[in-house]
Write a protein that holds these residues in place. Sequence first.
Motif, short mmCIF file in Angstrom:
data_model
loop_
_atom_site.label_atom_id
_atom_site.label_comp_id
_atom_site.label_asym_id
_atom_site.label_seq_id
_atom_site.Cartn_x
_atom_site.Cartn_y
_atom_site.Cartn_z
N MET A 163 -2.48 8.64 -5.76
CA MET A 163 -3.43 9.00 -4.70
C MET A 163 -2.70 8.90 -3.37
N THR A 164 -3.39 9.21 -2.28
CA THR A 164 -2.74 9.12 -0.97
C THR A 164 -2.39 7.67 -0.64
N LEU A 165 -1.39 7.50 0.19
CA LEU A 165 -0.96 6.15 0.57
C LEU A 165 -2.09 5.38 1.24
N HIS A 166 -2.84 6.05 2.10
CA HIS A 166 -3.92 5.38 2.82
C HIS A 166 -4.99 4.88 1.86
N GLU A 167 -5.38 5.72 0.92
CA GLU A 167 -6.40 5.33 -0.04
C GLU A 167 -5.91 4.20 -0.94
N LEU A 168 -4.67 4.33 -1.41
CA LEU A 168 -4.11 3.30 -2.29
C LEU A 168 -3.99 1.97 -1.56
N ALA A 169 -3.47 2.00 -0.35
CA ALA A 169 -3.33 0.76 0.43
C ALA A 169 -4.68 0.08 0.64
N GLU A 185 0.97 11.39 5.61
CA GLU A 185 0.55 10.21 4.86
C GLU A 185 1.11 8.93 5.47
N ILE A 186 2.33 9.01 5.96
CA ILE A 186 3.01 7.83 6.48
C ILE A 186 2.54 7.47 7.88
#
Length: 207
Positions: A139-145, A175-176
């Motif tokens: 999934m996207t980094l934001h969602e996973l984090a 994403e970053i």
Amino acid sequence: MNAIIQKYFPGITGFQTKQFDALGELYTDWNEKINLISRKDICHLYEHHILHSLGIARFIRFTGGTRVIDVGTGGGFPGIPLAILFPEVRFHLVDSIGKKIKTAQSVADTIGLENVTTRHCRIEEEKATFDFVVSRAVMTLHELARLVRKNIGKEQRNALPNGLICLKGGNLQKEIAPFGKNVISIELSDYFDEAFFETKKVIYIPL
């Protein structure tokens, strides 16, 4: 042993060599039952899945006793290759699809991985804490984090602060961006020669 693993990890033990060797037949057999990997891609198992998983080891050498959770592991990537490489590290593999986590557990049992546990669940249901979360583009980094922040423990065992380590590909600037200067991104093409790795990256975010 498969030549591509030996090329980049020549120092592994005889037992680890046998474990890596066994993965080819095991995943080919399981793939015929439940279609874990595309039929075309199973021919590139060692490069596209096993070596790709080991890209995380080019970024960090986990110290003994480290606890790692692999979120959305599927059939065991990156968790199982990393567990072979780091036998003193504990890996907990979770996935929401039962037949995939069953495969991961079976592979771990068959090759004698005593440092792997598995759980059929969504990451929202997992309450235990770990030093690092690893994942491969689920999934996207934001969602996973956002989902795994609760799973990051306070105690530090490694040179890097506890956090999230993801295998990702392509242009990740959007994403970053929300994470600012805390993000570390490494290009796997700096470590692996094969064309497959030209756009592949390891992304680390302290949490």
